[in-house]
Design an enzyme around this catalytic site. Structure first.
Site, short mmCIF file in Angstrom:
data_model
loop_
_atom_site.label_atom_id
_atom_site.label_comp_id
_atom_site.label_asym_id
_atom_site.label_seq_id
_atom_site.Cartn_x
_atom_site.Cartn_y
_atom_site.Cartn_z
CE LYS A 280 -2.60 3.41 1.89
NZ LYS A 280 -2.11 4.74 2.26
CG ASP A 296 -7.48 2.50 -15.77
OD1 ASP A 296 -7.67 2.46 -14.54
OD2 ASP A 296 -8.20 1.90 -16.59
CG HIS A 393 1.63 9.61 9.08
ND1 HIS A 393 0.47 9.64 8.40
CD2 HIS A 393 2.39 8.70 8.45
CE1 HIS A 393 0.51 8.79 7.40
NE2 HIS A 393 1.68 8.19 7.42
C1 MEV Z 1 0.69 4.73 4.89
O1 MEV Z 1 -0.09 5.34 3.88
C2 MEV Z 1 1.67 3.76 4.27
C3 MEV Z 1 2.49 2.94 5.29
O2 MEV Z 1 1.63 2.25 6.17
C4 MEV Z 1 3.29 1.97 4.46
C5 MEV Z 1 4.04 0.94 5.27
O3 MEV Z 1 3.60 0.59 6.39
O4 MEV Z 1 5.07 0.45 4.75
C6 MEV Z 1 3.38 3.83 6.10
#
Ligand code: MEV
Length: 438
Positions: A280, A296, A393
């Site tokens: 992700k 896309d 974050h």
């Molecule tokens: C957050 O958008 C993405 C992370 O969770 C990816 C990861 O844990 O490697 C920080």
């Protein structure tokens, strides 16, 4: 109010908005004003957006950010990113800067083959079908000549067509499995047009094939469609440096860091719960550039996750190792992208993004996108294996909280100064704002 409507698509934009506002909102006027606030004042731009899809009522904004200082195969890039998640662009920019002083990113396009299939049902003798296919194969090429002519001029076209027996999966199920080279276009329209012609040729030629019985002549095509799984359209991006060169403010002991990093990647290779989150993070970079360049992202997502499962279990897209004192980190991903056709020549911001990338061809764009994914993954793993991700974050999230409270200019300054030296949490920021306002 009855919340159903007939002939909605035929209503004017104004009428559609009025219907929605009345059907769903306690304050219809406010809803209408909100939607219209997001209309573009330039009517030409608005009309363009209105016509991308059906039933457009307004525009939905996402930020377009840029991550500068990417060194890829010795060339510098500023990468456009469309994404709503705070800290993704900052993370990309940090990774770019980090690797720019350590040799930069190296990339290679491994192959560029696209796939499409005609799925059909044939009730009869398989050997006869195989003979029919061999006898007819050339026709599939000749009867698509009007479609492939231009693509061939650009060096692309149909690479091969195979008959595949899938009767072990579904009774009487066969495929024409075709491979294509689509050069700088993603190729969806080209491939689907070829496939629909294959389907026609298949049915027509079967009716004429003398060795077929009446039942065998009657081939049923279920569907003809490209595959978004492109395991032979793969790009590799990598970084490497001596372990000692990894040292910087956050990485006091490069050897410990390298080992922990490699272990973190190993966990994502073997543990699907971690692999999904790991990937992700990679998709944070990939999707953002795919969107900014008008490609896309659903096709890219579907194809990449299938690829992540190609060995029978969902696994990490990236890999890392330490060999002879060198730290290596790389990714290999399938990417079917275009730099011509589709949105690339229509959306003004897509055109802008591609121009900022110095008008890459599809192969170059594959490399840039893979780098964005690897950079994002590096940033995430660096944070996760050192300070944890919340520090970075929350710093970025501070802005979101400030906006949520509609802080004034002065309040904003006080909040930012205070949280430069104090731990940020949602509760702490809310407390601070409430105290300020007492
Ligand atoms: C957050 O958008 C993405 C992370 O969770 C990816 C990861 O844990 O490697 C920080």
């Amino acid at each position: 109010m009855n919340n159903t409507v007939s002939g909605f698509s035929k209503l004017s934009k104004e009428e559609k908005i009025n219907w929605i506002a009345k059907a769903y909102f306690s304050n219809p006027l406010e809803a209408v004003v909100l939607l219209k606030n997001y209309w573009n004042t330039d009517t030409k731009i608005q009309q363009l957006h209105d016509e991308f899809i059906e039933n457009t009522i307004t525009n939905f904004y996402l930020p377009l950010g840029v991550a500068p200082n990417f060194l890829i195969n010795g060339k510098h890039y500023t990468i456009p990113m469309v994404i709503e998640e705070s800290s993704v662009v900052a993370a990309a920019a940090k990774s770019a800067k980090f690797w720019a002083t350590r040799g930069g990113f190296k990339t290679t396009v491994l192959n560029t083959e696209k796939i499409g299939q005609v799925h059909f049902i044939y009730e009869g003798d398989v050997v006869k079908l195989e003979k029919f296919f061999t006898a007819t194969k050339n026709k599939f090429f000749t009867e698509t000549e009007s479609i492939t002519k231009n693509m061939q001029k650009r060096g692309g076209g149909i690479l091969d067509i195979e008959l595949r027996d899938k009767t072990h999966l579904i009774e009487n199920y066969f495929q024409l499995h075709a491979t294509f080279e689509t050069k700088d276009s993603m190729g969806a329209n080209f491939i689907n047009s070829c496939l629909e012609q294959f389907s026609k040729t298949l049915k027509e030629e079967a009716l004429l094939y003398e060795l077929f019985s009446d039942e065998e002549k009657n081939i049923h095509v279920v569907m003809s469609i490209l595959s978004n799984y492109v395991p032979n359209c793969v790009v590799r991006a990598e970084v490497s440096c001596k372990i000692e060169e990894l040292g910087e403010k956050k990485i006091e002991n490069p050897h410990d860091f390298a080992e922990k990093f490699v272990r973190a990647v190993r966990i994502a290779e073997v543990e699907p719960f971690r692999a999904v989150t790991h990937n992700k993070g990679i998709m944070n970079g990939i999707d953002a550039v795919v969107l900014a360049t008008g490609n896309d992202f659903r096709a890219v997502e579907a194809g990449i996750h299938a690829y992540a499962s190609r060995n029978g279990h969902y696994s990490s897209l990236s890999h890392a190792k330490i060999e002879d004192g060198i730290f290596y980190f790389w990714i290999e991903i399938p990417l079917a992208l275009g730099t011509v056709g589709g949105l690339t020549s229509l959306h003004p911001l897509v055109k802008f993004s591609l121009e900022m990338l110095e008008k890459p061809n599809a192969n170059e764009l594959m490399q840039i996108v893979a780098v964005a994914g690897l950079a994002q993954n590096f940033a995430a793993l660096r944070s996760l294996t050192t300070t944890g991700i919340q520090e970075g974050h929350m710093k970025m999230h501070l802005n979101n909280i400030i906006n949520q409270f509609e802080a004034s200019h002065e309040e904003r300054h006080l909040i930012k100064t205070h949280f430069k030296t104090n731990a940020i949490s949602h509760a702490a920021v809310v407390d601070f704002i409430e105290n300020l306002r007492k």
